[in-house]
Write an enzyme that holds these catalytic residues in place. Sequence first.
Site, PDB file in Angstrom:
ATOM      1  N   LYS A  76       0.843  -1.201   0.000  1.00 12.59           N
ATOM      2  CA  LYS A  76       0.000   0.000   0.000  1.00 12.59           C
ATOM      3  C   LYS A  76       0.882   1.255   0.000  1.00 12.59           C
ATOM      4  CE  LYS A  76      -3.909   1.949   2.665  1.00 12.59           C
ATOM      5  NZ  LYS A  76      -4.756   1.780   3.867  1.00 12.59           N
ATOM      6  N   SER A 151      -9.714   1.890   2.988  1.00 12.89           N
ATOM      7  CA  SER A 151      -8.852   2.593   2.074  1.00 12.89           C
ATOM      8  C   SER A 151      -7.840   1.739   1.322  1.00 12.89           C
ATOM      9  CB  SER A 151      -8.112   3.680   2.849  1.00 12.89           C
ATOM     10  OG  SER A 151      -7.247   3.095   3.801  1.00 12.89           O
ATOM     11  N   SER A 175      -9.769  -0.465   7.154  1.00 15.65           N
ATOM     12  CA  SER A 175      -9.192  -0.329   5.804  1.00 15.65           C
ATOM     13  C   SER A 175      -8.523  -1.559   5.219  1.00 15.65           C
ATOM     14  CB  SER A 175      -8.193   0.821   5.782  1.00 15.65           C
ATOM     15  OG  SER A 175      -8.891   2.029   5.596  1.00 15.65           O
TER      16      SER A 175
HETATM   17  N1  GLN Z   1     -13.023   4.405   6.515  1.00 22.22           N
HETATM   18  C1  GLN Z   1     -12.409   4.739   7.758  1.00 22.22           C
HETATM   19  C2  GLN Z   1     -11.899   6.155   7.698  1.00 22.22           C
HETATM   20  O1  GLN Z   1     -12.099   6.770   6.720  1.00 22.22           O
HETATM   21  C3  GLN Z   1     -11.276   3.804   8.060  1.00 22.22           C
HETATM   22  C4  GLN Z   1     -10.105   4.044   7.205  1.00 22.22           C
HETATM   23  C5  GLN Z   1      -8.905   3.251   7.617  1.00 22.22           C
HETATM   24  O2  GLN Z   1      -9.015   2.227   8.260  1.00 22.22           O
HETATM   25  N2  GLN Z   1      -7.747   3.757   7.249  1.00 22.22           N
HETATM   26  O3  GLN Z   1     -11.313   6.670   8.602  1.00 22.22           O
END
Ligand code: GLN
Length: 482
Positions: A76, A151, A175
Amino acid sequence: MPRESLVTWRERLRRREISAVEATRYYLERIERLDPKIRAYITVCAEEALQEAEEADRRLSAGEDLPLLGIPLAIKDNICTRGIRTTCASKILENFVPPYDATVVERLKAAGAIILGKTNLDEFAMGSSTENSAFFPTRNPWDLERVPGGSSGGSAAAVAADLCVASLGSDTGGSIRQPASFCGVVGFKPTYGRVSRYGLVAYASSLDQIGPLTRTVADAALLLQIIGGPDERDTTSWPEPQPDYLKALENPVKGMRLGLPREAFGEGLDGEVRTALEEAFRALRELGCEIREVSIPHMEYALPAYYIIAPAEASSNLARYDGVKYGLRVPGRDLIEMYKKTRSEGFGPEVKRRIMLGTYALSAGYYEAFYRKASQVRTLIMRDFEEAFRQVDLLLMPASPTPAFRLGEKTADPLQMYLSDIYTIPVNLAGLPGLTLPVGLTPGGLPVGLQVIGPQLADARVLTLAHHLERALGLELNPPLE
Ligand code: GLN
């Protein structure tokens, strides 16, 4: 050549049935052919990967036996890779080339892995669909009109479309697990502190955790073994050494007590998701597990608490992007104007929203009402989980309330988007290990993921149950891509 698991690739490479160069070429060819449709990668390192593969072949021929020698992986793009651009899918880091490797990358390289490239994400990991990438959205290999989740959408789509053997993602509120479930792969967020965060670009430091996205549970066990364990460079890293996760996979599950938190199976859970999950519960009962209802009474406050704590930490972490030392700099008449222009042009709308929410929640007079309250709620949620784990060995929850949604479906309504993580966020707040594995498809052909949650440091137990369930279900999940 069929899609293979990491464990299988490893055997074939060791037996020299295939060379590391051939394995790498196989993936580079697929990326060239399929990634223009999916757009899982921000950066592909074709030349470097082939060079590393040649080196791996030399070492394999010399009889070296490293756990990942010659295995092509994707990372990532918020995990630092020395000499390879690490953008966080943000304009502010578009041309940032880290001078060092994250601990996890260092460990993968030491184990002989090859880095194919860096995968797309929501800007600074803020989002649930990869549509917040400043560059382009990634598409779901199961249906190109749908999001891969986020994400870590690029990492999940890359594994699902067989554009790498496995990948790493990061998980602050879901994410890794939510995109894994949308794309029909395994995603594991280990116990907070199990994997070093050194070199992971910080979003919300008390929640962030790196973990693997893989085709099988055994692959996740193998990768965690390599990337996890104590690290002096991360003060929140657990000092205890790791158990042997691969060996733990064959531990018995008969008689295990599994809890279904009633709060996670109420209204708001899609009917098709529920049906697929019930199928998995049946399989677990046949394996001799005992399933009972439990309660996490404060679960409904997890989302609001998260959306105070995570933005608060983010507003502080993201203060470092000011155009002075690295990243984008947009010149201004004086220092203050340079800061303003750099940050206004460098950050996208969701990142700005989080910085404003966080700054507000931490400001004098509001701190007590928001940040402190949210931290107290966090403690209550931790206690709820502790209480539940006095009654059962593991908890089972949906990974996400719905299967993958359409591109554009939720971009206009941040609250709808935030709700996508309602079942994953409580696990981060409590620092627990959570794994999602695919348990079926909806009638429309979209993957459904089940989440297995354990007490702190019971990562091995989570993997054991998931491995037995995966075997019992025996699913062959290949997206209709070619
Ligand atoms: N969707 C959640 C956020 O926007 C989690 C994102 C994540 O785990 N990085 O914060």
